[in-house]
Write a protein that holds these residues in place. Structure first.
Motif, PDB file in Angstrom:
ATOM      1  N   ASN A  86      14.146  10.462   5.701  1.00 44.78           N
ATOM      2  CA  ASN A  86      13.808   9.274   4.924  1.00 44.78           C
ATOM      3  C   ASN A  86      13.622   9.729   3.478  1.00 44.78           C
ATOM      4  OD1 ASN A  86      12.786   6.991   3.719  1.00 44.78           O
ATOM      5  ND2 ASN A  86      11.261   6.580   5.300  1.00 44.78           N
ATOM      6  N   MET A  87      14.669   9.539   2.668  1.00 40.10           N
ATOM      7  CA  MET A  87      14.656  10.049   1.296  1.00 40.10           C
ATOM      8  C   MET A  87      13.680   9.314   0.400  1.00 40.10           C
ATOM      9  SD  MET A  87      16.198  12.720   0.314  1.00 40.10           S
ATOM     10  CE  MET A  87      16.123  12.430  -1.448  1.00 40.10           C
ATOM     11  N   LEU A  88      13.304   8.100   0.788  1.00 37.95           N
ATOM     12  CA  LEU A  88      12.333   7.359  -0.012  1.00 37.95           C
ATOM     13  C   LEU A  88      11.289   6.774   0.939  1.00 37.95           C
ATOM     14  CD1 LEU A  88      13.130   4.833  -2.884  1.00 37.95           C
ATOM     15  CD2 LEU A  88      10.975   5.002  -1.665  1.00 37.95           C
ATOM     16  N   SER A  89      10.339   7.607   1.288  1.00 37.48           N
ATOM     17  CA  SER A  89       9.324   7.220   2.259  1.00 37.48           C
ATOM     18  C   SER A  89       8.064   6.723   1.554  1.00 37.48           C
ATOM     19  CB  SER A  89       8.958   8.416   3.145  1.00 37.48           C
ATOM     20  OG  SER A  89       7.859   8.099   3.968  1.00 37.48           O
ATOM     21  N   TRP A  90       7.539   5.616   2.063  1.00 37.60           N
ATOM     22  CA  TRP A  90       6.224   5.156   1.616  1.00 37.60           C
ATOM     23  C   TRP A  90       5.222   5.259   2.761  1.00 37.60           C
ATOM     24  CZ3 TRP A  90       4.392   5.041  -2.961  1.00 37.60           C
ATOM     25  CH2 TRP A  90       5.258   4.859  -4.055  1.00 37.60           C
ATOM     26  N   ALA A  91       5.372   6.326   3.539  1.00 39.34           N
ATOM     27  CA  ALA A  91       4.446   6.567   4.652  1.00 39.34           C
ATOM     28  C   ALA A  91       3.225   7.361   4.213  1.00 39.34           C
ATOM     29  CB  ALA A  91       5.171   7.314   5.775  1.00 39.34           C
ATOM     30  N   ASN A  92       3.044   7.545   2.911  1.00 42.11           N
ATOM     31  CA  ASN A  92       1.964   8.395   2.407  1.00 42.11           C
ATOM     32  C   ASN A  92       0.581   7.930   2.858  1.00 42.11           C
ATOM     33  OD1 ASN A  92       3.024   6.353   0.670  1.00 42.11           O
ATOM     34  ND2 ASN A  92       1.622   6.991  -0.934  1.00 42.11           N
ATOM     35  N   VAL A  93       0.380   6.622   2.987  1.00 41.01           N
ATOM     36  CA  VAL A  93      -0.894   6.112   3.483  1.00 41.01           C
ATOM     37  C   VAL A  93      -0.847   5.938   5.006  1.00 41.01           C
ATOM     38  CG1 VAL A  93      -2.438   4.112   3.493  1.00 41.01           C
ATOM     39  CG2 VAL A  93      -1.568   5.016   1.324  1.00 41.01           C
ATOM     40  N   ALA A  94       0.275   5.438   5.512  1.00 41.94           N
ATOM     41  CA  ALA A  94       0.400   5.213   6.955  1.00 41.94           C
ATOM     42  C   ALA A  94       0.168   6.494   7.748  1.00 41.94           C
ATOM     43  CB  ALA A  94       1.774   4.641   7.279  1.00 41.94           C
ATOM     44  N   LEU A 132      -1.840   8.817   7.075  1.00 42.52           N
ATOM     45  CA  LEU A 132      -3.272   9.094   7.151  1.00 42.52           C
ATOM     46  C   LEU A 132      -3.897   8.372   8.339  1.00 42.52           C
ATOM     47  CD1 LEU A 132      -4.162   8.730   3.365  1.00 42.52           C
ATOM     48  CD2 LEU A 132      -4.150  10.863   4.666  1.00 42.52           C
ATOM     49  N   GLU A 133      -3.332   7.224   8.686  1.00 39.57           N
ATOM     50  CA  GLU A 133      -3.826   6.432   9.810  1.00 39.57           C
ATOM     51  C   GLU A 133      -3.193   6.871  11.124  1.00 39.57           C
ATOM     52  OE1 GLU A 133      -5.878   3.216  11.760  1.00 39.57           O
ATOM     53  OE2 GLU A 133      -6.157   4.247   9.856  1.00 39.57           O
ATOM     54  N   ASP A 134      -1.877   7.116  11.093  1.00 41.28           N
ATOM     55  CA  ASP A 134      -1.139   7.476  12.306  1.00 41.28           C
ATOM     56  C   ASP A 134      -0.311   8.725  12.045  1.00 41.28           C
ATOM     57  OD1 ASP A 134       0.197   7.626  14.710  1.00 41.28           O
ATOM     58  OD2 ASP A 134       1.618   6.030  14.234  1.00 41.28           O
ATOM     59  N   GLY A 135      -0.932   9.864  12.216  1.00 38.22           N
ATOM     60  CA  GLY A 135      -0.233  11.115  11.984  1.00 38.22           C
ATOM     61  C   GLY A 135       0.933  11.343  12.924  1.00 38.22           C
ATOM     62  N   ARG A 136       0.986  10.595  14.019  1.00 36.79           N
ATOM     63  CA  ARG A 136       2.106  10.718  14.955  1.00 36.79           C
ATOM     64  C   ARG A 136       3.379  10.114  14.379  1.00 36.79           C
ATOM     65  NH1 ARG A 136       0.497   7.627  20.013  1.00 36.79           N
ATOM     66  NH2 ARG A 136       0.027   6.121  18.356  1.00 36.79           N
ATOM     67  N   GLY A 176      -5.879  -1.523   1.436  1.00 31.92           N
ATOM     68  CA  GLY A 176      -5.681  -2.718   2.240  1.00 31.92           C
ATOM     69  C   GLY A 176      -6.256  -2.546   3.622  1.00 31.92           C
ATOM     70  N   ASP A 177      -5.440  -2.812   4.641  1.00 29.08           N
ATOM     71  CA  ASP A 177      -5.909  -2.711   6.027  1.00 29.08           C
ATOM     72  C   ASP A 177      -6.269  -1.285   6.419  1.00 29.08           C
ATOM     73  OD1 ASP A 177      -5.551  -5.416   6.340  1.00 29.08           O
ATOM     74  OD2 ASP A 177      -3.548  -5.234   7.192  1.00 29.08           O
ATOM     75  N   ILE A 178      -5.565  -0.330   5.844  1.00 24.82           N
ATOM     76  CA  ILE A 178      -5.838   1.074   6.170  1.00 24.82           C
ATOM     77  C   ILE A 178      -6.889   1.616   5.209  1.00 24.82           C
ATOM     78  CG2 ILE A 178      -4.865   3.394   6.362  1.00 24.82           C
ATOM     79  CD1 ILE A 178      -2.178   2.119   7.018  1.00 24.82           C
ATOM     80  N   SER A 223       3.194  14.519  13.008  1.00 27.15           N
ATOM     81  CA  SER A 223       4.350  14.904  13.816  1.00 27.15           C
ATOM     82  C   SER A 223       5.595  15.093  12.956  1.00 27.15           C
ATOM     83  CB  SER A 223       4.622  13.847  14.889  1.00 27.15           C
ATOM     84  OG  SER A 223       4.902  12.595  14.302  1.00 27.15           O
ATOM     85  N   ALA A 224       5.661  14.435  11.811  1.00 29.34           N
ATOM     86  CA  ALA A 224       6.840  14.538  10.948  1.00 29.34           C
ATOM     87  C   ALA A 224       6.672  15.672   9.944  1.00 29.34           C
ATOM     88  CB  ALA A 224       7.055  13.222  10.200  1.00 29.34           C
TER      89      ALA A 224
END
Length: 287
Positions: free
Chosen positions: A20-28, A30-34, A70-72, A94-95
């Motif tokens: 994923n060359m442009l990932s916005w999982a930087n906060v996600a 933190l919530e779901d490391g899997r 937000g929610d996280i 995991s990633a």
């Protein structure tokens, strides 16, 4: 030699993990490391930092990040980008992850969200922070030039930062300054930065937005190919669908975005400036 486990892949497709060359999982993350949202789609490498990154952070930036959650909900025990990546790793993910240093983050740390050139001292601060990020493992410098405050940076400022990245064999990647009528000029800017700073450069989500601008894409491709023929390492990435999604502020006139989101909201609440915005927006009308 047989593996410990063999899978019969007859009739199936086999591929390495996707990037994923442009990932916005930087906060996600933190919530779901899997990383269930991406891992289950085959994505095994998240490359983060489009214009903004999770470090370096000042005390003020940490507070604003905390208030803007937000929610996280999450703690912010890190300050530098490297500390964030270490924090992720220690929490367990995991990633695989990688990140660019965002010029918006450097600007906000050194200057704030003002639209002006940096002073010599502020420029040196940004260079030192970028140097620290590269030494901590960042893969390069990123910009997202249609957003505030990333787009407040002029070309020469970006070149000076890119030269720091070149010292570490990093790359420059950009959501370029215009993906509509000014697409070709925006491609030229990226090529110029690559040439002057002597480093590889990539265009994020390469496209021509709006059907009135679709014809520009062939010329943009020719520009990239010509630069590559000259020996410049220019690359692009794109998503393979004919739609895009971003915030409303992108279509607003530049004067409405200068003070950041809070200022823009105030202008939108004012009937006079709201009407002025509406009058100046270039709406795309489908054929």
């Amino acid at each position: 030699m047989l593996g410990k486990e063999e899978i019969d892949a007859t009739g199936l497709s086999v591929a390495p993990g996707f990037i994923n060359m442009l990932s916005w999982a930087n906060v996600a993350l933190l919530e779901d490391g899997r990383s269930q949202g991406d891992i289950r789609q085959g994505v095994t490498l998240e490359v983060m930092g489009e214009g903004s990154s999770m470090g370096p952070l000042s005390a003020k930036m940490k507070q604003e990040m905390k208030e803007g959650q937000g929610d996280i909900k999450y703690d912010i025990p890190w300050t530098s980008l490297g500390e964030y990546l270490t924090y992720l790793e220690e929490k367990g993910i995991s990633a695989n992850v990688a990140s660019f240093v965002g010029n918006a983050t450097l600007r906000e740390y050194a200057i704030g969200i003002e639209k002006r050139p940096p002073s010599p001292e502020e420029m040196e601060t940004m260079k030192n922070l970028l140097r620290q990020g590269m030494e901590e493992g960042a893969v390069g410098l990123s910009t997202s030039l249609i957003y505030v405050p990333s787009g407040h940076a002029e070309t020469e400022e970006i070149i000076e930062l890119a030269k720091v990245v070149a010292e570490y064999d990093g790359m420059y990647i950009s959501h370029i300054r215009d993906e509509e009528g000014g697409l070709l000029e925006a491609v030229d800017e990226l090529i110029s930065i690559s040439k002057e700073a002597k480093l590889p450069a990539e265009i994020y989500h390469f496209k021509a937005s709006g059907n009135a601008n679709w014809h520009l894409l062939d010329s943009a491709i020719r520009k990239v190919n010509a630069a590559r023929a000259e020996g410049l390492a220019i690359t692009t990435d794109m998503y393979m669908y004919n739609a895009s999604s971003t915030g409303l502020n992108v279509v607003l006139p530049s004067w409405a975005k200068e003070g950041g989101h809070k200022s823009t909201i105030s202008l939108m609440e004012n009937p006079t400036t709201r009407k002025k915005m509406m009058d100046e927006i270039d709406f795309h009308v489908p054929p």
